[in-house]
Structure formats: structure tokens, C-alpha cells
Write a protein that holds these residues in place. Structure first.
Motif, short mmCIF file in Angstrom:
data_model
loop_
_atom_site.label_atom_id
_atom_site.label_comp_id
_atom_site.label_asym_id
_atom_site.label_seq_id
_atom_site.Cartn_x
_atom_site.Cartn_y
_atom_site.Cartn_z
N LYS A 47 0.81 -1.21 0.00
CA LYS A 47 0.00 0.00 0.00
C LYS A 47 0.85 1.26 0.00
O LYS A 47 0.38 2.32 -0.36
CB LYS A 47 -0.92 -0.01 1.21
N SER A 48 2.08 1.15 0.42
CA SER A 48 2.95 2.31 0.54
C SER A 48 4.35 1.95 0.06
O SER A 48 4.75 0.78 0.07
CB SER A 48 3.01 2.73 2.01
N TRP A 49 5.11 2.96 -0.32
CA TRP A 49 6.48 2.72 -0.76
C TRP A 49 7.32 2.17 0.39
O TRP A 49 8.30 1.47 0.17
CB TRP A 49 7.09 4.01 -1.33
N LYS A 50 6.91 2.45 1.62
CA LYS A 50 7.66 1.97 2.79
C LYS A 50 7.57 0.46 2.96
O LYS A 50 8.42 -0.14 3.60
CB LYS A 50 7.15 2.65 4.06
N ASP A 51 6.53 -0.16 2.37
CA ASP A 51 6.32 -1.59 2.51
C ASP A 51 7.17 -2.42 1.56
O ASP A 51 7.16 -3.65 1.64
CB ASP A 51 4.84 -1.93 2.27
N ILE A 52 7.88 -1.79 0.64
CA ILE A 52 8.65 -2.51 -0.38
C ILE A 52 10.09 -2.70 0.10
O ILE A 52 10.79 -1.73 0.38
CB ILE A 52 8.63 -1.74 -1.71
N PRO A 53 10.54 -3.95 0.21
CA PRO A 53 11.92 -4.19 0.62
C PRO A 53 12.87 -4.12 -0.58
O PRO A 53 12.53 -4.54 -1.68
CB PRO A 53 11.87 -5.61 1.19
N LEU A 54 14.05 -3.59 -0.37
CA LEU A 54 15.09 -3.56 -1.39
C LEU A 54 16.26 -4.42 -0.93
O LEU A 54 16.53 -4.54 0.28
CB LEU A 54 15.59 -2.14 -1.65
N GLU A 55 16.97 -4.99 -1.88
CA GLU A 55 18.12 -5.83 -1.56
C GLU A 55 19.21 -5.00 -0.89
O GLU A 55 19.63 -3.97 -1.42
CB GLU A 55 18.67 -6.46 -2.85
N GLY A 56 19.64 -5.40 0.28
CA GLY A 56 20.69 -4.70 1.01
C GLY A 56 20.20 -3.55 1.86
O GLY A 56 20.99 -2.86 2.49
N GLU A 57 18.90 -3.32 1.89
CA GLU A 57 18.36 -2.18 2.62
C GLU A 57 18.57 -2.29 4.13
O GLU A 57 18.87 -1.30 4.80
CB GLU A 57 16.87 -2.02 2.32
N ASP A 58 18.44 -3.49 4.67
CA ASP A 58 18.61 -3.69 6.10
C ASP A 58 20.01 -3.32 6.57
O ASP A 58 20.20 -2.84 7.67
CB ASP A 58 18.30 -5.14 6.49
N GLU A 59 20.99 -3.56 5.71
CA GLU A 59 22.38 -3.25 6.05
C GLU A 59 22.77 -1.83 5.64
O GLU A 59 23.88 -1.40 5.90
CB GLU A 59 23.34 -4.24 5.36
N GLY A 60 21.87 -1.11 4.96
CA GLY A 60 22.18 0.23 4.48
C GLY A 60 23.10 0.20 3.27
O GLY A 60 23.88 1.12 3.06
N GLU A 61 23.02 -0.86 2.48
CA GLU A 61 23.92 -1.04 1.35
C GLU A 61 23.17 -1.25 0.03
O GLU A 61 23.52 -2.09 -0.78
CB GLU A 61 24.82 -2.25 1.60
N VAL A 62 22.13 -0.46 -0.20
CA VAL A 62 21.40 -0.54 -1.47
C VAL A 62 22.31 0.05 -2.55
O VAL A 62 22.88 1.12 -2.37
CB VAL A 62 20.07 0.25 -1.39
N GLN A 63 22.45 -0.68 -3.65
CA GLN A 63 23.27 -0.20 -4.76
C GLN A 63 22.55 0.97 -5.45
O GLN A 63 21.38 0.86 -5.79
CB GLN A 63 23.52 -1.32 -5.77
N VAL A 64 23.27 2.07 -5.65
CA VAL A 64 22.69 3.28 -6.25
C VAL A 64 23.11 3.34 -7.71
O VAL A 64 24.30 3.29 -8.02
CB VAL A 64 23.17 4.54 -5.49
#
Length: 165
Positions: A47-64
Motif C-alpha cells: 500500500k505504501s512505498w515503505k512496505d517494499i523491501p530492497l536488496e541490502g536495505e537492512d544493512e544500508g547497502e542498497v546499490q545506487v
């Protein structure tokens, strides 16, 4: 109805409470098949963009994969949306300081601002929003993914390099 509360009996009080309640609406119990199929599909979709998980997000290492200039362009487009408030958005994307945001937006070069916290937080927001809206990756984004493993989150122009002699 008694004139004083002390004169009232318990039965009088219950009648008064019942009379003050709003009338209940009747709920139709028609076809439950159509209600279930539409309800189950919407519950599986975030329902929200906050509900979508990204790979490495928990570690703060999302590839930009977008340049700071591209992120600034997206932010400017976002600011044109009705009822958009920068301060609320900065709080939502991770509590970014408004001075940090201002410095990031003031950068002129497309590659400047990689070390700013606004860059990473805004990239994560826009990536999640892209996924939520079901949009495809841009050609530039695909090219950046193939050429490198993501942009570095440091500004090299502000670094000292020491050589040993």
C-alpha cells in the motif's frame, strides 16, 4: 424520565443510552465471491512505498544506479506535485536534515553530492516508488547497472590523496 439523576433507576439509564446511539446501517450480504477476489488481490499489493523491501536495505547497502543530478531532477518533479511538503518528505525518507537537503539541491555538477545523505535516502525512496508504481527501469539506469556495480557514495573531489616519497 426523572428530573434528577438520583431519581433515575438503572433501567431508565439503559433506555437513555440506547436512544442516544446512532442507528446502524444494514450491510448487504449479497455475493461474497466478488468481494473476496478483489479484497485478496489488493491485500497482497503493497500500500505504501515503505512496505517494499530492497536488496541490502537492512544493512544500508542498497546499490545506487542514478547520478546525483538525476536524483535532483526527480526531487524537483516531486516538488511540483500538489500538497507536497519537503519537510514531511525529508522526515519520511529517513529524517534528513533540511540543511543537508539544501546543500544537495544547490550542487551544480551532475556527479556532485554523492556523499550527502539526501542522495542515498532519496534514491531509495524513488526506487521503491518506481517498484510500487510498476514502472520500468530507464535506459540510463540499465546502462549504469551493466557498467558498474552502483555509484560510490563518496565525493572524490573533496578527498586528499597522500603519496609516499
Amino acid at each position: 424520565m426523572p428530573k434528577r439523576k438520583s431519581d433515575a433507576t438503572e433501567d431508565d439509564y439503559e433506555d437513555e443510552v440506547e436512544a442516544s446511539k446512532p442507528a446502524r446501517k444494514r450491510v448487504s450480504t449479497g455475493s461474497t465471491d466478488s468481494g473476496l477476489s478483489s479484497g485478496s488481490s489488493s491485500s497482497s499489493k503493497p500500500k505504501s512505498w515503505k512496505d517494499i523491501p530492497l536488496e541490502g536495505e537492512d544493512e544500508g547497502e542498497v546499490q545506487v544506479y542514478d547520478t546525483p543530478g538525476e536524483i535532483r531532477r526527480k526531487i524537483r518533479l516531486l516538488q511540483k506535485e500538489p500538497n507536497f511538503k519537503v519537510t514531511h518528505w525529508l522526515k519520511d525518507i529517513g529524517g534528513i536534515n533540511s540543511n543537508s537537503f539544501r546543500r544537495f539541491m544547490a550542487e551544480k555538477d551532475a556527479q556532485s553530492g554523492k556523499g550527502n545523505g539526501t542522495y542515498y535516502a532519496a534514491y531509495v525512496y524513488f526506487e521503491k516508488r518506481r517498484i510500487l508504481e510498476g514502472k520500468k527501469k530507464t535506459a540510463t539506469r540499465i546502462s549504469n547497472e551493466q557498467q558498474m556495480g552502483g555509484f560510490e557514495l563518496r565525493d572524490r573531489k573533496h578527498m586528499w590523496v597522500f603519496t609516499g616519497r
